[in-house]
Enzyme design. Structure first.
Site, PDB file in Angstrom:
ATOM      1  N   GLU A 124       1.043  -1.128  -0.173  1.00 48.70           N
ATOM      2  CA  GLU A 124      -0.020  -0.054  -0.111  1.00 48.70           C
ATOM      3  C   GLU A 124       0.867   1.433  -0.066  1.00 48.70           C
ATOM      4  OE1 GLU A 124      -2.078  -0.388   3.794  1.00 48.70           O
ATOM      5  OE2 GLU A 124      -3.722  -1.664   2.686  1.00 48.70           O
ATOM      6  N   PRO A 125       1.640   1.377  -0.960  1.00 46.13           N
ATOM      7  CA  PRO A 125       2.571   2.690  -0.890  1.00 46.13           C
ATOM      8  C   PRO A 125       1.632   3.915  -1.419  1.00 46.13           C
ATOM      9  CG  PRO A 125       2.877   1.454  -2.813  1.00 46.13           C
ATOM     10  CD  PRO A 125       2.167   0.541  -2.213  1.00 46.13           C
ATOM     11  N   GLY A 126       2.288   4.875  -0.758  1.00 45.20           N
ATOM     12  CA  GLY A 126       1.540   6.166  -1.062  1.00 45.20           C
ATOM     13  C   GLY A 126       2.616   7.274  -1.397  1.00 45.20           C
ATOM     14  N   ARG A 127       3.380   7.790  -0.411  1.00 40.26           N
ATOM     15  CA  ARG A 127       4.239   8.902  -0.492  1.00 40.26           C
ATOM     16  C   ARG A 127       5.502   8.378  -1.434  1.00 40.26           C
ATOM     17  NH1 ARG A 127       5.735  11.889   4.318  1.00 40.26           N
ATOM     18  NH2 ARG A 127       5.017  10.144   5.325  1.00 40.26           N
ATOM     19  N   ARG A 132       2.435  19.986   6.487  1.00 35.48           N
ATOM     20  CA  ARG A 132       3.278  19.014   6.985  1.00 35.48           C
ATOM     21  C   ARG A 132       4.390  19.810   7.924  1.00 35.48           C
ATOM     22  NH1 ARG A 132       6.634  16.182   4.942  1.00 35.48           N
ATOM     23  NH2 ARG A 132       6.263  14.531   6.307  1.00 35.48           N
ATOM     24  N   TYR A 175       3.806  18.570  11.771  1.00 37.55           N
ATOM     25  CA  TYR A 175       5.116  17.517  11.965  1.00 37.55           C
ATOM     26  C   TYR A 175       6.514  18.294  12.084  1.00 37.55           C
ATOM     27  CZ  TYR A 175       1.502  14.791   9.474  1.00 37.55           C
ATOM     28  OH  TYR A 175       0.499  13.960   9.106  1.00 37.55           O
ATOM     29  N   CYS A 220      -3.253  33.278   9.926  1.00 35.37           N
ATOM     30  CA  CYS A 220      -3.244  33.735  11.250  1.00 35.37           C
ATOM     31  C   CYS A 220      -2.781  32.808  12.684  1.00 35.37           C
ATOM     32  CB  CYS A 220      -4.290  34.740  11.762  1.00 35.37           C
ATOM     33  SG  CYS A 220      -4.716  35.745  10.548  1.00 35.37           S
ATOM     34  N   GLU A 221      -1.683  32.151  12.353  1.00 33.62           N
ATOM     35  CA  GLU A 221      -1.228  31.430  13.191  1.00 33.62           C
ATOM     36  C   GLU A 221       0.271  31.170  13.323  1.00 33.62           C
ATOM     37  OE1 GLU A 221      -3.086  28.700  14.838  1.00 33.62           O
ATOM     38  OE2 GLU A 221      -5.076  28.856  14.033  1.00 33.62           O
TER      39      GLU A 221
HETATM   40  N1  LLP Z   1      -1.508   2.059   4.484  1.00 31.16           N
HETATM   41  C1  LLP Z   1      -1.693   2.462   5.777  1.00 31.16           C
HETATM   42  C2  LLP Z   1      -2.690   1.645   6.504  1.00 31.16           C
HETATM   43  C3  LLP Z   1      -1.627   3.577   6.264  1.00 31.16           C
HETATM   44  O1  LLP Z   1      -2.063   4.090   7.045  1.00 31.16           O
HETATM   45  C4  LLP Z   1      -0.763   4.319   5.324  1.00 31.16           C
HETATM   46  C5  LLP Z   1      -0.464   5.924   5.647  1.00 31.16           C
HETATM   47  C6  LLP Z   1      -0.391   4.011   3.977  1.00 31.16           C
HETATM   48  C7  LLP Z   1      -0.781   2.817   3.729  1.00 31.16           C
HETATM   49  C8  LLP Z   1       0.424   4.753   3.052  1.00 31.16           C
HETATM   50  O2  LLP Z   1       1.636   5.013   3.677  1.00 31.16           O
HETATM   51  P1  LLP Z   1       2.944   5.617   2.953  1.00 31.16           P
HETATM   52  O3  LLP Z   1       3.304   4.594   1.930  1.00 31.16           O
HETATM   53  O4  LLP Z   1       2.316   7.005   2.169  1.00 31.16           O
HETATM   54  O5  LLP Z   1       3.845   6.152   3.874  1.00 31.16           O
HETATM   55  N2  LLP Z   1       0.171  12.856   6.663  1.00 31.16           N
HETATM   56  C9  LLP Z   1       1.465  11.960   6.970  1.00 31.16           C
HETATM   57  C10 LLP Z   1       1.450  10.773   6.537  1.00 31.16           C
HETATM   58  C11 LLP Z   1       0.333   9.953   7.138  1.00 31.16           C
HETATM   59  C12 LLP Z   1       0.382   8.433   6.778  1.00 31.16           C
HETATM   60  C13 LLP Z   1      -1.001   7.701   6.975  1.00 31.16           C
HETATM   61  N3  LLP Z   1      -0.996   6.376   6.707  1.00 31.16           N
HETATM   62  C14 LLP Z   1       2.580  12.859   6.603  1.00 31.16           C
HETATM   63  O6  LLP Z   1       2.440  13.549   5.843  1.00 31.16           O
HETATM   64  O7  LLP Z   1       3.891  12.708   6.822  1.00 31.16           O
END
Ligand code: LLP
Length: 420
Positions: A272-275, A311, A315, A347-348
């Protein structure tokens, strides 16, 4: 690798000058490189090739329809965490049989919608949720495919806000509850157990935690396969990218850690890659509205703010920032750099992109680029302080198009009373 580079002192995205896009769509604006998205997707595919994985792109990272369409065209499935995200994937013709539905708080509506669509599996995160899925599936006369999200209690050594696989996190269930859930499923008639899921965190640049997690998960998988026809092991996402320089590890190093276990347990691998796919494929371009000298501080007040890219505020995340033009890129000689706070109009006090960042001289009207903003950038943006959200642009070679228009004031009040 990414497709953002300086040529003759001006920033390009692939073969398009960033300043030309900004001149047309205005600022702030998100700009994505199609080649960079494709490159990263292919790296994952290659790295895990031996396991013939099902890659379920994590929609939360960047859910723009054009990005989702691109993912679908490359063969990706989807990881969704809400009815809204599922709706987006269905809009681009995403295959529900390649879509997993995750999240700790699925509503009855989410569950019904996902069952109707025919998703591959629900990643189930609690006993209460399991019972609810059984109830709704029975009501609909369906059999709900589930995988149990296990919390393997592993420290991924990343930011605490994006750590998900430790015992104190709200995600998943521990081994004891996992066993209880497996026993419960045995007596259920409308739920089918397909396997297990874990996701230990995000922006992970350390290979080891994956090793620990995968060892625990494959042991569990093999144990349970004796009694259940299990198929899937979903190891989530989390592969880190570079925000500063070279902190990202090649995804094949993660694969080398994971694949031997996958091979011996003969499971179908889900990722499940996103980033990793979109993070370095996007920038946020902003225009400096004012330069303000206050005591010893130099503030560059931009037209983008924490509402556009949250971000850093949330964070304390680091994003590289450089001027778009004027030989002011990362190769600027050190003697020409002096500290600046890059801030937004909100305004933060938390509304900043960088503090005391060494930057070249910058004047009102100059364009700045915030790099590595393709993931969790636009998708986490808001209208706080009633700022319309920025447009999103997709570059392909020497052409580009707007894939989401800049919001208007009218968009800001849609659905409110006395809209006219
Ligand atoms: N699978 C699950 C169950 C997740 O909770 C997440 C991310 C992913 C896959 C995808 O993860 P990735 O490959 O993108 O790392 N907003 C934060 C990141 C929150 C991630 C939440 N879950 C940021 O900007 O760093």
């Amino acid at each position: 690798m990414d497709s953002f580079d300086y040529r003759n002192g001006t920033l390009y995205c692939e073969d398009v000058r960033v300043r030309d896009i900004a001149a047309e769509v205005g600022t702030p604006a998100y700009i994505y490189s199609r080649a960079t998205v494709e490159h990263h997707y292919r790296r994952i595919e290659e790295a895990f090739n031996a396991g013939a994985p099902l890659i379920c792109y994590s929609v939360k990272a960047n859910g723009n329809l054009a990005i989702l369409r691109l993912m679908k065209e490359m063969g990706s499935g989807f990881d969704v965490v809400s009815g809204g995200e599922l709706f987006r994937t269905l809009k681009v013709g995403g295959d529900p049989r390649k879509t997993v539905f995750a999240g700790v708080g699925k509503t009855d509506h989410d569950i019904r919608y996902a069952l109707e669509a025919g998703v591959l599996a629900f990643n189930v995160e609690s006993l209460a949720e399991l019972e609810n899925i059984e109830r709704i599936a029975a009501d609909m006369g369906r059999k709900a495919p589930v995988v149990i999200r296990v919390n393997p209690d592993v420290d991924p050594k990343t930011h605490t806000h994006i750590t998900t696989g430790k015992a104190e996190n709200k995600f998943g269930v521990d081994m004891r509850v996992t066993e209880e859930m497996i026993a419960r499923i045995a007596g259920m008639t409308h739920v089918k157990l397909l396997g297990f899921h874990c996701h230990i965190g995000s922006q992970i640049t350390d290979i080891e935690p994956y090793g620990f997690a995968i060892r625990k998960m494959t042991a569990l998988f093999q144990n349970c396969r004796r009694s259940y026809p299990l198929e899937y092991l979903n190891i989530g996402g989390g592969f880190g990218i570079y925000y500063r320089g070279d902190e990202a590890r090649p995804v094949k190093e993660f694969a080398e850690q994971i694949m031997p276990f996958v091979k011996t347990s003969r499971c179908k691998l889900l990722l499940e890659p996103g980033r990793f796919i979109v993070g370095n494929a996007g920038i946020l371009v902003t225009r400096v509205q004012y330069v303000k000298i206050s005591g010893a501080r130099r503030f560059l007040i931009c037209d983008a703010g924490m509402n556009d890219l949250m971000r850093p505020a949330l964070y304390n995340a680091f994003h590289r920032i450089w001027p778009v033009e004027g030989n002011g890129g990362p190769d600027t000689a050190a003697e020409n750099l002096s500290p600046a706070d890059v801030v937004g109009p909100i305004c933060e006090s938390a509304d900043y992109f960088a503090r005391e960042r060494p930057l070249p001289p910058v004047k009102r009207g100059d364009l700045l680029t915030v790099f590595s903003a393709g993931a969790y950038g636009f998708s986490m943006s808001s209208n706080y302080n009633s700022h319309p959200r920025p447009p999103e642009v997709l570059v392909e070679g020497d052409s580009w198009r707007t894939i989401r228009a800049r919001e208007t004031y009218q968009d800001l009040i849609r659905g409110e009373e006395a809209e006219d």
